[in-house]
Design a protein around this motif. Structure first.
Motif: not given
Length: 209
Positions: A96-104, A49-56
């Motif tokens: 959906p990652v940040m939405k999942q965090l909010v819901e959690q 992964f590059g920087p963006n893919g690694g972050l995701v």
């Protein structure tokens, strides 16, 4: 932000959720880099992964391990907790990652509010300002939480830019269209810009310096 809250006498804790972060000038109660780090992901030859893919990848891994966050938070009462999140816009608009965090967090009985930060140096022109508004709106709609929009680094603006940016704090979107009439050459682009400005005007979208 931490210093401001402390000056008001409010107890504040900070959680770092940016796996690519490097240095902090404040203590954190939890650090996602203890769970996973972008540099480690990028160095993994099986992932490539590059920087963006690694972050995701890191954030998706985090979403599958919210139990780590629950254990790190422990039992917190009556405190404000600032979750310092990555700035990659795709995390808020396409994934959906940040939405999942909010819901959690809401399941853990947190009352969640978003703070959307945009560098003020990129908001002193009408086209860039509209782009910033669309990004903020997209994040707000995706996360479905109350949101405060803040222009950062105001102290770095020139006197002329500071005076210019005042009209963007509580914008009159139709006046903005008139100011840009001579710049917009395409009729279709003018029509699109007018529609976007009309939508933003209806939503009463404001910024704070």
């Amino acid at each position: 932000m931490v210093q401001h809250c402390e000056a008001l006498g409010r107890a504040v804790q900070v959680v770092n959720l940016d796996p690519a972060a490097e240095l902090f000038s404040y203590p954190v109660m939890a650090d996602i880099r203890e769970l996973i780090e972008v540099d480690d992901v990028m160095e993994d030859e099986s992932l490539r992964f590059g920087p963006n893919g690694g972050l995701v990848f890191c954030m998706e891994y985090f979403a599958n391990n919210f139990n780590w966050l629950e254990e790190s938070l422990g039992h917190v009462e009556d405190d404000y907790i600032l979750f310092d999140c990555p700035g990659q816009i795709e995390l808020y608009t396409h994934l959906p990652v940040m939405k999942q965090l909010v819901e959690q967090l809401q399941q853990w009985e947190f009352r969640v509010c978003g703070v959307f930060l945009v560098d003020s140096q990129f908001m002193v022109e009408s086209f860039k300002f509209i782009s910033g508004i669309l990004a903020a709106l997209s994040a707000m709609i995706s996360l479905e939480i109350p949101q405060i929009n803040i222009m950062t680094k105001m102290d770095l603006l020139s006197k002329k830019a500071k005076k210019e940016i005042e009209k963007y704090l509580d914008p009159d979107m139709y006046s903005m269209i008139e100011d840009s009439t001579n710049i917009l050459k395409s009729k279709m682009f003018k029509k699109l810009t007018k529609s976007i400005c009309g939508l933003v005007g209806i939503l009463l979208f404001n910024w704070y310096p």
